[in-house]
Design a protein around this motif. Structure first.
Motif, PDB file in Angstrom:
ATOM      1  N   GLN A 114       0.864  -1.192   0.000  1.00 19.11           N
ATOM      2  CA  GLN A 114       0.000   0.000   0.000  1.00 19.11           C
ATOM      3  C   GLN A 114       0.898   1.240   0.000  1.00 19.11           C
ATOM      4  OE1 GLN A 114      -2.047   2.204  -0.797  1.00 19.11           O
ATOM      5  NE2 GLN A 114      -3.790   1.000  -0.077  1.00 19.11           N
ATOM      6  N   ASP A 118      -1.612   9.001   1.139  1.00 14.41           N
ATOM      7  CA  ASP A 118      -2.955   9.461   1.492  1.00 14.41           C
ATOM      8  C   ASP A 118      -3.743   8.363   2.193  1.00 14.41           C
ATOM      9  OD1 ASP A 118      -3.048  12.081   0.743  1.00 14.41           O
ATOM     10  OD2 ASP A 118      -3.452  11.622  -1.361  1.00 14.41           O
ATOM     11  N   TRP A 119      -3.673   7.180   1.617  1.00 14.02           N
ATOM     12  CA  TRP A 119      -4.440   6.067   2.193  1.00 14.02           C
ATOM     13  C   TRP A 119      -4.054   5.878   3.654  1.00 14.02           C
ATOM     14  CZ3 TRP A 119      -3.812   1.491   4.703  1.00 14.02           C
ATOM     15  CH2 TRP A 119      -4.918   0.641   4.750  1.00 14.02           C
ATOM     16  N   ILE A 122      -5.401   8.784   5.886  1.00 12.90           N
ATOM     17  CA  ILE A 122      -6.852   8.675   6.130  1.00 12.90           C
ATOM     18  C   ILE A 122      -7.120   7.535   7.093  1.00 12.90           C
ATOM     19  CG2 ILE A 122      -9.085   8.267   5.057  1.00 12.90           C
ATOM     20  CD1 ILE A 122      -7.852   9.308   2.438  1.00 12.90           C
ATOM     21  N   ALA A 129     -12.791   4.848   7.550  1.00 13.41           N
ATOM     22  CA  ALA A 129     -12.977   5.619   6.319  1.00 13.41           C
ATOM     23  C   ALA A 129     -12.443   4.861   5.109  1.00 13.41           C
ATOM     24  CB  ALA A 129     -12.276   6.970   6.435  1.00 13.41           C
ATOM     25  N   THR A 130     -11.385   4.115   5.284  1.00 15.02           N
ATOM     26  CA  THR A 130     -10.855   3.348   4.154  1.00 15.02           C
ATOM     27  C   THR A 130     -11.222   1.879   4.245  1.00 15.02           C
ATOM     28  OG1 THR A 130      -8.812   2.955   5.335  1.00 15.02           O
ATOM     29  CG2 THR A 130      -8.848   4.848   3.878  1.00 15.02           C
ATOM     30  N   PRO A 163      -7.013  14.082   2.695  1.00 16.44           N
ATOM     31  CA  PRO A 163      -8.325  14.052   2.029  1.00 16.44           C
ATOM     32  C   PRO A 163      -9.295  13.083   2.689  1.00 16.44           C
ATOM     33  CG  PRO A 163      -6.740  12.799   0.744  1.00 16.44           C
ATOM     34  CD  PRO A 163      -5.979  13.386   1.898  1.00 16.44           C
ATOM     35  N   PRO A 165     -12.714  11.681   3.737  1.00 16.66           N
ATOM     36  CA  PRO A 165     -14.075  11.840   3.198  1.00 16.66           C
ATOM     37  C   PRO A 165     -14.925  12.680   4.143  1.00 16.66           C
ATOM     38  CG  PRO A 165     -13.411   9.534   3.141  1.00 16.66           C
ATOM     39  CD  PRO A 165     -12.326  10.277   3.835  1.00 16.66           C
TER      40      PRO A 165
ATOM     41  N   ALA B 108      -8.029  -2.459  -0.781  1.00 18.38           N
ATOM     42  CA  ALA B 108      -7.760  -1.503   0.295  1.00 18.38           C
ATOM     43  C   ALA B 108      -8.314  -0.124  -0.063  1.00 18.38           C
ATOM     44  CB  ALA B 108      -6.262  -1.419   0.565  1.00 18.38           C
ATOM     45  N   CYS B 109      -8.111   0.331  -1.320  1.00 19.02           N
ATOM     46  CA  CYS B 109      -8.634   1.629  -1.716  1.00 19.02           C
ATOM     47  C   CYS B 109      -9.998   1.519  -2.394  1.00 19.02           C
ATOM     48  CB  CYS B 109      -7.670   2.332  -2.660  1.00 19.02           C
ATOM     49  SG  CYS B 109      -6.118   2.790  -1.866  1.00 19.02           S
ATOM     50  N   GLN B 111     -12.127  -0.738  -2.340  1.00 16.16           N
ATOM     51  CA  GLN B 111     -13.081  -1.460  -1.504  1.00 16.16           C
ATOM     52  C   GLN B 111     -13.511  -2.800  -2.118  1.00 16.16           C
ATOM     53  OE1 GLN B 111     -13.567  -0.400   1.591  1.00 16.16           O
ATOM     54  NE2 GLN B 111     -12.208   1.282   1.037  1.00 16.16           N
ATOM     55  N   VAL B 117     -13.958   4.921  -2.081  1.00 15.24           N
ATOM     56  CA  VAL B 117     -14.322   5.713  -0.915  1.00 15.24           C
ATOM     57  C   VAL B 117     -14.756   7.076  -1.431  1.00 15.24           C
ATOM     58  CG1 VAL B 117     -13.474   6.786   1.197  1.00 15.24           C
ATOM     59  CG2 VAL B 117     -12.662   4.510   0.543  1.00 15.24           C
ATOM     60  N   PRO B 118     -16.002   7.471  -1.154  1.00 15.81           N
ATOM     61  CA  PRO B 118     -16.543   8.700  -1.759  1.00 15.81           C
ATOM     62  C   PRO B 118     -15.599   9.887  -1.578  1.00 15.81           C
ATOM     63  CG  PRO B 118     -18.218   7.558  -0.487  1.00 15.81           C
ATOM     64  CD  PRO B 118     -16.953   6.804  -0.297  1.00 15.81           C
ATOM     65  N   VAL B 120     -12.563  10.242  -2.279  1.00 17.97           N
ATOM     66  CA  VAL B 120     -11.138   9.985  -2.103  1.00 17.97           C
ATOM     67  C   VAL B 120     -10.617   8.971  -3.126  1.00 17.97           C
ATOM     68  CG1 VAL B 120      -9.338   9.381  -0.485  1.00 17.97           C
ATOM     69  CG2 VAL B 120     -11.472  10.362   0.352  1.00 17.97           C
ATOM     70  N   PHE B 121     -11.169   7.783  -3.096  1.00 13.15           N
ATOM     71  CA  PHE B 121     -10.731   6.758  -4.030  1.00 13.15           C
ATOM     72  C   PHE B 121     -11.891   6.430  -4.959  1.00 13.15           C
ATOM     73  CE2 PHE B 121      -8.311   5.809  -0.047  1.00 13.15           C
ATOM     74  CZ  PHE B 121      -7.111   6.341  -0.491  1.00 13.15           C
ATOM     75  N   ASN B 157      -8.870  13.479  -6.763  1.00  9.62           N
ATOM     76  CA  ASN B 157      -7.497  13.980  -6.905  1.00  9.62           C
ATOM     77  C   ASN B 157      -6.598  13.208  -5.950  1.00  9.62           C
ATOM     78  OD1 ASN B 157      -5.175  15.312  -7.303  1.00  9.62           O
ATOM     79  ND2 ASN B 157      -5.952  17.353  -6.780  1.00  9.62           N
ATOM     80  N   ASN B 158      -5.887  12.244  -6.485  1.00  6.80           N
ATOM     81  CA  ASN B 158      -5.135  11.355  -5.618  1.00  6.80           C
ATOM     82  C   ASN B 158      -4.067  10.658  -6.443  1.00  6.80           C
ATOM     83  OD1 ASN B 158      -4.549   9.899  -3.256  1.00  6.80           O
ATOM     84  ND2 ASN B 158      -6.707  10.063  -2.695  1.00  6.80           N
TER      85      ASN B 158
END
Lengths: 202, 219, 479
Positions: A114, A118-119, A122, A129-130, A163, A165, B108-109, B111, B117-118, B120-121, B157-158
């Motif tokens: 990973q 950012d991940w 968060i 959230a993730t 960032p 959510p 992981a990102c 899902q 993820v609203p 973000v990803f 934006n990521n």
């Protein structure tokens, strides 16, 4: 009458402890000392060491291991957690953080698996959230909250806006990573042991 | 350490006792005597169990002792001379499960349900980037993606890391086929050969894609 | 043997006067040790409960750094091991050594200093962990300062006990005393060796787990066994079954048990032979465990009816049975094929509590129920509360161990199934973790009853009774 002479008893008791100590820590210690750091292994940087101290402080080790098992013993490799770990991977680890629980996944190769900063930020701010359904605790004290403003505004001040959510952050606020959070993530990203192991010849 | 003085304070002096001795030390006096030990011999089967266990121990150490050297993970190899092979990861399996790769790399990102993820990803379910043509998703997985990108009407934006150096052609093909045929997505399969072709064509590329570049490539 | 203290009526039985002598002299230090142990028991239970509920509600108290899971969990472990268990053991050892040597406690001042240092060390250590100053090594989280205090305290305790042993009036050394003497010699040495600052990397992992498992070898298990070996024959009033079994049990225990530690790292990056040796030693633990189980069982046999009227016997026998259970479980758990599933899961947590709670803590409860009336000259005022205490903690720990064992096993199966996402192995444990929290609440309520009783005992309050709890039943049984 039967009774053990006290000094024989004490000698025996000392001998058993000494035997266990020698066999389980002293001899392997000497054997492992000969192991050199693997060529692909880099020492931790200053920042990564600071992050490692936070990893220790917050007790991550109680839920996350940093050791991967060989194929045929568990499925660590099929989960993409990396090749089996060897002593040469840990030469810079002090204290060791092998861990013995996997309430959460193994982190031996989290930096490769990973790589998104950012991940991680968060996820540390609020794991749910993730990763919905996660039972990991949040670490809000590694972050600051600030008035909502365009990202550039904070970037100009050298601050890192995370960032998060909207539904996971306080209304009208943005989340800013502290130096501690960035250090911890730097440490996590440094956990990358994907370099090959040269077979150790005798 | 001279404890004489302290000791005398604690030593029992009956002449100072104002109370009836029996009621004062009721608890101690009513006890049975201090325990003794009988002299029964151990049962014969205890010896049998012990000897069997010790034999087993010898066998186990011989089998899994790893010649008592500093070798790790010597499990199945036992006494084989080329013990070091245990250190080298085994060949990847020939059949790759797209769902498995997805779970370990992408989920992981994006899902497990492909919804992301609203904010973000971005989602993969119903994403125009996943579905429009086979090359675009291969490019993204091989080299990663950076900067603002619009997916299903929302701008994300990521940074997405590159996976080309970490995943084999088979794995990329399997996972993309899985992504393009799950959560309501339904498009053509992607084969390892197609991935190989794209990989060859773009092998000089060392940086992440941006939305503009991708749009330019696929007009 | 002739008594040199003339207590009227004991001329014919000098043992009686020695008994009173040793109880009188051990009374103050033992009460100090037990009282502080009970305080740490409460603290430890509360930390454990917070940690457990954090699994159920991860955002609960999520804003307080000191109460995050990764700090509360080591605070729980350290306060129960170095607070409750260690201070309870100290009290038990002091009392039992004086009793079995038929002498007074020597060098009592050292014991008071030891108790103060010990409490200071644990307090400093636990506060440091909560404040984020952990050393990060499991079971050795305390900062160096706290470790130094505890090391000094344990040396003082050992000196006093060895001095008392030196002044013994008995020729034959009873088996409980073997365990105590071995224990007070082993513990300070082990604790100091493990805290030396030479280790790093994988070697440190080996030392870490050699130490962590050896805390059980040198400290917790000998105490539990010393209690069982003493109180079972004592309460039922017959000799322990066999001296030879005691002998075999003790020496095989001493020989095999401290080789067990590395079974915590099966599959890890340590030399294979090292792991195999620990597995073998773990399985060889069957020998001492079966030996001790035979010895205790054949002593008890025909006297199980007495469990109804002696709280001590009830707790100690429960503990002794759980010792057999936890050791069998441990031996099997160490096998590679089984460990592949249970390693890294909550199963291990269940195992640890079966050992440290169901065996050890229950045995110490039993010992405290026996010892306290002799120190304060006061009977346990409310037998019904003892009943509540026993059943609450017995049921609580049973629920705890079952939920962790089953939940952990399923967690392991899910983890070893690569077609399931890792998250499944988290989701599947949730109901079991909830059951564990409920078990924790039940245990805490049981502890509150115990602590209330203990408070009444040291204050000599409550109903004044002239007979021990359930004395009437005992009479009935004797008929």
């Amino acid at each position: 009458m039967m009774f053990i002479r006290a000094y024989v008893f004490f000698l025996g008791v000392l001998a058993t402890l000494f035997l266990g100590w020698a066999a389980l820590t002293f001899i392997p210690g000497i054997q492992i000392k000969e192991v050199k750091p693997l060529p692909g292994l880099k020492p931790y940087t200053e920042q990564e060491l600071r992050g490692r101290a936070i990893y220790i402080r917050e007790g991550c080790v109680y839920c996350h291991s940093q050791q991967t098992r060989p194929d045929g013993f568990g499925v660590d490799q099929r989960r993409g957690w990396g090749r089996p770990s060897v002593p040469g991977d840990y030469v810079y680890d002090r204290p060791h953080l092998l861990g013995t629980m996997r309430t959460g996944p193994d982190l031996f190769n989290i930096g490769a698996r990973q790589p998104s900063e950012d991940w991680h930020l968060i996820h540390l701010y609020n794991p749910r959230a993730t990763s919905p359904g996660s039972i990991m605790p949040p670490y809000p004290w590694l972050f600051e909250e600030a008035e909502e403003a365009p990202e550039e505004f904070y970037r100009m001040q050298g601050k890192r806006v995370v960032p998060v959510p909207e539904q996971f952050r306080p209304e009208g606020k943005v989340v800013i990573a502290t130096q501690e959070a960035l250090d911890l993530v730097a440490y996590l990203l440094s956990l990358n042991h994907t370099y090959p192991v040269k077979a150790e010849k005798r | 350490m001279s404890d004489k003085k302290t000791d005398s304070r604690w030593r029992f002096r009956p002449e100072e006792e104002k109370h009836d001795i029996y009621s004062l030390h009721r608890q101690a006096l009513r006890e049975p005597p201090e325990p003794q030990e009988g002299l029964e011999p151990p049962p014969w089967w205890l010896w049998v169990i012990s000897v069997l266990l010790i034999f087993w121990a010898g066998f186990y150490l011989g089998r899994y002792g790893g010649v008592f050297g500093p070798y790790v993970h010597v499990l199945e190899e036992g006494r084989r001379t080329e013990r070091e092979t245990a250190l080298v990861p085994k060949e990847p399996e020939t059949t790759v499960s797209g769902a498995e790769v997805y779970a370990r790399v992408c989920a992981a990102c994006h899902q497990p349900n492909g919804q992301g993820v609203p904010g973000v990803f971005p989602p993969l379910a119903g994403s125009e980037w996943v579905l429009k043509d086979p090359e675009t998703p291969i490019l993204i997985v091989l080299h990663g993606l950076q900067g603002p990108i619009e997916v299903k009407g929302t701008v994300y934006n990521n940074v997405m890391p590159e996976w080309g150096s970490k995943l084999s052609n088979e794995e990329i093909a399997a996972v993309l086929t899985y992504v393009r045929n799950s959560w309501g997505n339904q498009t053509a399969e992607i084969t390892p050969d197609m991935v190989e072709k794209v990989r060859k064509e773009t092998q000089e590329r060392k940086t992440h894609w941006t939305q503009e570049e991708l749009l330019k490539l696929k007009k | 043997m002739k008594s040199d203290h003339s207590i009227p009526g004991t001329e014919e039985a000098p043992e009686l006067s020695y008994r009173i002598l040793s109880d009188t002299s051990s009374s103050a230090p033992v009460i100090v040790f037990f009282t502080s142990a009970v305080v740490w028991l409460l603290v430890g239970t509360v930390f454990g409960l917070i940690a457990s509920f954090k699994f159920n509600f991860p955002d609960w108290l999520g804003n307080i750094p000191a109460l995050t899971f990764g700090r509360v969990r080591p605070a729980h472990l350290n306060s129960v091991i170095y607070g409750w268990a260690s201070l309870g053991i100290a009290g038990l050892y002091v009392w039992l050594t004086a009793r079995l040597c038929q002498t007074e406690v020597h060098w009592r001042r050292l014991l008071y200093i030891s108790a103060i240092l010990w409490n200071a060390g644990v307090l400093y250590g636990v506060v440091s962990i909560l404040g984020g100053h952990s050393q990060g090594i499991e079971w050795l989280e305390f900062p160096k300062g706290a470790q130094t205090l505890i090391a000094m305290a344990s040396v003082l305790l050992s000196l006093s006990i060895l001095r008392t042993f030196y002044g013994r009036r008995v020729k034959h050394i009873y088996v409980s005393l073997w365990y105590i003497l071995a224990s007070v010699i082993w513990f300070p040495i082990l604790y100091v060796i493990a805290n030396l600052p030479f280790y790093s990397g994988v070697t440190q992992a080996a030392v870490n787990w050699w130490y962590a498992h050896n805390i059980l070898t040198v400290w917790v298990t000998p105490a539990g066994l010393a209690a069982a070996y003493y109180f079972i024959p004592k309460v039922i009033g017959r000799p322990i079954h066999s001296y030879y079994l005691s002998l075999l049990g003790f020496w095989s225990f001493a020989l095999f048990y401290n080789w067990n530690g590395i079974h915590h790292l099966i599959g890890g990056p340590l030399p294979t032979w090292l792991i195999s040796v620990s597995i073998v030693a773990s399985v060889l633990m069957f020998i001492p465990v079966i030996t001790v189980a035979i010895n205790h069982h054949l002593t008890m046999v025909g006297h199980f009816g007495k469990l109804r009227y002696s709280p001590t016997l009830r707790f100690v026998v429960f503990g002794a049975m759980c010792y057999t259970a936890v050791s069998f479980q441990g031996s099997i758990q160490a096998l590679r094929s089984f460990n592949e599933i249970t390693h890294f899961t909550h199963y291990t947590v269940g195992h640890a509590h079966l050992g440290l709670y169901a065996f050890f803590t229950m045995s110490i409860f039993g010992a405290i129920y026996y010892i306290m009336p002799r120190l304060t000259k006061w009977e346990w005022p409310y037998p019904v509360l003892i009943k509540f205490h026993f059943w609450l903690v017995a049921l609580g720990i049973t629920l705890y161990v079952i939920s962790m064992t089953v939940g952990g096993f399923i967690q392991g199966l899910y983890m070893n199934d690569p077609s399931r996402p890792f998250m499944d192995s988290v989701q599947v444990t949730k109901p079991y973790l909830m059951a564990r929290s409920i078990a924790g609440v039940v245990i805490l309520i049981g502890h509150l009853f115990f602590i209330y009783l203990f408070y009444l005992m040291i204050k000599r309050k409550g109903v004044k009774r002239l007979t021990p709890p359930w004395y009437e039943k005992a009479e009935e049984y004797a008929r």
